[in-house]
Design a protein around this motif. Sequence first.
Motif, mmCIF file in Angstrom:
data_model
loop_
_atom_site.group_PDB
_atom_site.id
_atom_site.type_symbol
_atom_site.label_atom_id
_atom_site.label_comp_id
_atom_site.label_asym_id
_atom_site.label_seq_id
_atom_site.Cartn_x
_atom_site.Cartn_y
_atom_site.Cartn_z
ATOM 1 N N GLN A 151 33.183 -27.408 -9.665
ATOM 2 C CA GLN A 151 32.749 -26.497 -8.604
ATOM 3 C C GLN A 151 33.272 -25.097 -8.877
ATOM 4 O O GLN A 151 34.445 -24.908 -9.185
ATOM 5 C CB GLN A 151 33.263 -27.001 -7.252
ATOM 6 C CG GLN A 151 32.734 -26.218 -6.080
ATOM 7 C CD GLN A 151 33.001 -26.950 -4.783
ATOM 8 O OE1 GLN A 151 32.892 -28.152 -4.697
ATOM 9 N NE2 GLN A 151 33.364 -26.211 -3.768
ATOM 10 N N ILE A 169 32.723 -22.159 -3.381
ATOM 11 C CA ILE A 169 31.585 -22.130 -2.466
ATOM 12 C C ILE A 169 31.284 -20.702 -2.045
ATOM 13 O O ILE A 169 32.172 -19.925 -1.728
ATOM 14 C CB ILE A 169 31.873 -23.011 -1.232
ATOM 15 C CG1 ILE A 169 32.030 -24.465 -1.666
ATOM 16 C CG2 ILE A 169 30.763 -22.898 -0.204
ATOM 17 C CD1 ILE A 169 30.828 -25.062 -2.332
ATOM 18 N N GLU A 221 23.950 -20.854 -4.754
ATOM 19 C CA GLU A 221 24.663 -21.893 -5.481
ATOM 20 C C GLU A 221 23.786 -23.136 -5.504
ATOM 21 O O GLU A 221 23.252 -23.547 -4.465
ATOM 22 C CB GLU A 221 26.015 -22.183 -4.836
ATOM 23 C CG GLU A 221 27.028 -21.094 -5.131
ATOM 24 C CD GLU A 221 28.411 -21.419 -4.625
ATOM 25 O OE1 GLU A 221 29.371 -20.952 -5.250
ATOM 26 O OE2 GLU A 221 28.527 -22.120 -3.606
ATOM 27 N N VAL A 224 23.299 -27.153 -6.755
ATOM 28 C CA VAL A 224 23.825 -28.417 -7.243
ATOM 29 C C VAL A 224 22.859 -28.948 -8.299
ATOM 30 O O VAL A 224 21.692 -29.200 -8.017
ATOM 31 C CB VAL A 224 23.969 -29.447 -6.102
ATOM 32 C CG1 VAL A 224 24.428 -30.796 -6.664
ATOM 33 C CG2 VAL A 224 24.949 -28.954 -5.050
ATOM 34 N N ASN A 244 19.632 -26.286 -3.455
ATOM 35 C CA ASN A 244 20.519 -25.302 -2.851
ATOM 36 C C ASN A 244 21.702 -26.025 -2.202
ATOM 37 O O ASN A 244 21.524 -26.951 -1.415
ATOM 38 C CB ASN A 244 19.753 -24.494 -1.797
ATOM 39 C CG ASN A 244 20.506 -23.273 -1.307
ATOM 40 O OD1 ASN A 244 21.734 -23.220 -1.354
ATOM 41 N ND2 ASN A 244 19.781 -22.281 -0.822
ATOM 42 N N VAL A 245 22.921 -25.588 -2.539
ATOM 43 C CA VAL A 245 24.118 -26.257 -2.029
ATOM 44 C C VAL A 245 24.174 -26.210 -0.500
ATOM 45 O O VAL A 245 24.792 -27.079 0.135
ATOM 46 C CB VAL A 245 25.390 -25.622 -2.640
ATOM 47 C CG1 VAL A 245 25.652 -24.250 -2.062
ATOM 48 C CG2 VAL A 245 26.601 -26.523 -2.458
ATOM 49 N N VAL A 260 23.092 -29.365 1.087
ATOM 50 C CA VAL A 260 23.847 -30.570 0.748
ATOM 51 C C VAL A 260 25.032 -30.755 1.687
ATOM 52 O O VAL A 260 25.886 -29.879 1.810
ATOM 53 C CB VAL A 260 24.338 -30.506 -0.715
ATOM 54 C CG1 VAL A 260 25.148 -31.762 -1.048
ATOM 55 C CG2 VAL A 260 23.153 -30.370 -1.664
ATOM 56 N N THR A 263 21.555 -34.767 2.568
ATOM 57 C CA THR A 263 21.083 -33.422 2.877
ATOM 58 C C THR A 263 20.789 -33.239 4.362
ATOM 59 O O THR A 263 20.624 -34.207 5.104
ATOM 60 C CB THR A 263 19.793 -33.095 2.091
ATOM 61 O OG1 THR A 263 18.707 -33.916 2.585
ATOM 62 C CG2 THR A 263 19.965 -33.348 0.605
ATOM 63 N N ILE A 293 27.948 -27.429 -10.177
ATOM 64 C CA ILE A 293 27.379 -26.395 -9.323
ATOM 65 C C ILE A 293 27.273 -25.109 -10.123
ATOM 66 O O ILE A 293 28.211 -24.724 -10.824
ATOM 67 C CB ILE A 293 28.242 -26.166 -8.065
ATOM 68 C CG1 ILE A 293 28.181 -27.391 -7.146
ATOM 69 C CG2 ILE A 293 27.760 -24.934 -7.297
ATOM 70 C CD1 ILE A 293 29.056 -27.279 -5.911
#
Length: 298
Positions: free
Chosen positions: A3, A6, A16, A18, A30-31, A34, A89, A106
């Motif tokens: 990672q 964030i 960001e 994944v 898209n993080v 998630v 998600t 990521i």
Amino acid sequence: MKQNGILLESGTNEIEVVEFLIGQSKFGINVIKVKEIINRVPVTFIPQIHETIEGIIELRGEIMPVVDTAKALGLPPSEKPEEDKFIVTEFNKQKLIFHVHNVTQIHRTSWASIEKPEGIYQGSASQLTGVIKLGDEFILLLDFEKMVADIHPDSAIQADEVERMESGERSKKRIIAVEDSLLLQGLLKETLHKAGFQHITFFNNGEEALNYLHSLNKAEITKEVQLLITDIEMPKMDGHYLTKQIKSTEGLSDIPVIIFSSLITDDLRHKGKIVGADGQVSKPEIVELINLIDQLVL
């Protein structure tokens, strides 16, 4: 997972992603969508359900459907299912799980570096929203909203919802809508027309919309742009950065901006407030969007 930190800032035009694998193909989500990533667990089969839904699982007291991502993309199943992962998600005000073959890392990148799929990828059957080039490799950003709409059509924008609304004095209002999905552009146009809005100009991303606004003089802005609706996830320039640029630019800052996105959740609403959005509505709440337009454009 490796990672890189964030992304907490708003309006940086960064994303960001994944990275996950289906076979040897690399895809991205898209993080922000998630919630968590877990090891694959047994799934309870549900009869007479969409072919891409494996079944359901219970996670911390919530029942969630599991999407077979490989089947949804027309790709072969996993060769090592014991190593598979579930991506939990939340978007479009719903939670669901995507079954993938592995999750790797990521990546942080700029929306400006993400290319919109062209040519053979641009057909109505495309499941892609963007392509990220990293060295000699590509990460394909999947259109998860379209995947869900294919499985559950009622989750998409419903034009018939507005037929019971009074049209009021909407025919002369001039609106800009910024949305990269051609499918959603069509649904939004149809829906807003049914609600009585006849003057809607569409742009495919924030960069195109901002360039257009900069090309207008003060009188033209007053006449041609009474409100702007924008998605968040878009190649070249995202909706948060677009909103920030509008609200910090003299001559544009008075334009009401509504963010209309699947990413509007209680946890993420603060991002839109930071960049100065006048309103935020989660897709596919079209009636709420129309009511907000009426409030902002007198």
